[in-house]
Scaffold this motif. Sequence first.
Motif, PDB file in Angstrom:
ATOM      1  N   PRO A  26     134.404  60.586  44.687  1.00 20.86           N
ATOM      2  CA  PRO A  26     135.118  61.816  45.072  1.00 20.86           C
ATOM      3  C   PRO A  26     135.012  62.061  46.579  1.00 20.86           C
ATOM      4  N   ASN A  27     136.132  62.479  47.179  1.00 22.24           N
ATOM      5  CA  ASN A  27     136.121  62.750  48.614  1.00 22.24           C
ATOM      6  C   ASN A  27     135.536  64.130  48.893  1.00 22.24           C
ATOM      7  N   SER A  28     135.645  64.585  50.117  1.00 19.09           N
ATOM      8  CA  SER A  28     135.036  65.858  50.509  1.00 19.09           C
ATOM      9  C   SER A  28     135.631  67.049  49.781  1.00 19.09           C
ATOM     10  N   GLU A  29     136.867  66.907  49.287  1.00 19.15           N
ATOM     11  CA  GLU A  29     137.520  67.980  48.545  1.00 19.15           C
ATOM     12  C   GLU A  29     137.271  67.881  47.042  1.00 19.15           C
ATOM     13  N   GLY A  30     136.521  66.873  46.620  1.00 21.28           N
ATOM     14  CA  GLY A  30     136.208  66.698  45.205  1.00 21.28           C
ATOM     15  C   GLY A  30     137.285  65.984  44.417  1.00 21.28           C
ATOM     16  N   VAL A  31     138.175  65.289  45.103  1.00 19.55           N
ATOM     17  CA  VAL A  31     139.270  64.583  44.447  1.00 19.55           C
ATOM     18  C   VAL A  31     138.876  63.122  44.249  1.00 19.55           C
ATOM     19  N   THR A  32     138.995  62.642  43.012  1.00 21.66           N
ATOM     20  CA  THR A  32     138.718  61.252  42.690  1.00 21.66           C
ATOM     21  C   THR A  32     140.036  60.499  42.604  1.00 21.66           C
ATOM     22  N   GLN A  70     137.622  68.532  36.773  1.00 23.04           N
ATOM     23  CA  GLN A  70     137.693  67.556  37.855  1.00 23.04           C
ATOM     24  C   GLN A  70     139.078  67.598  38.489  1.00 23.04           C
ATOM     25  N   ARG A  71     139.218  66.847  39.565  1.00 21.01           N
ATOM     26  CA  ARG A  71     140.519  66.667  40.206  1.00 21.01           C
ATOM     27  C   ARG A  71     140.721  65.174  40.420  1.00 21.01           C
TER      28      ARG A  71
END
Length: 77
Positions: A26-32, A70-71
């Motif tokens: 996941p990146n800094s925005e929480g997107v996988t 999740q995102r």
Amino acid sequence: MTELLKALAQGLVEKPEEVSVVADEPNSEGVTVLHLHVASSDMGRVIGRQGRIAKAIRSIMRGAAVRAGQRVIVEID
């Protein structure tokens, strides 16, 4: 999430053994980001006419991710 995407893709293609899914951290925005890999001969089956099947796959995955808190983003490679 990866198993759901893999199951969806395997139901669409002629060579289900060549389907693989790779998940990034996941990146800094929480997107996988989920990378879907299929055989080149099956690419049209996964994308569909004017990208309709690809849009449907992304919608299903987005809905499942929301339910799991999740995102995700699906990229077809």
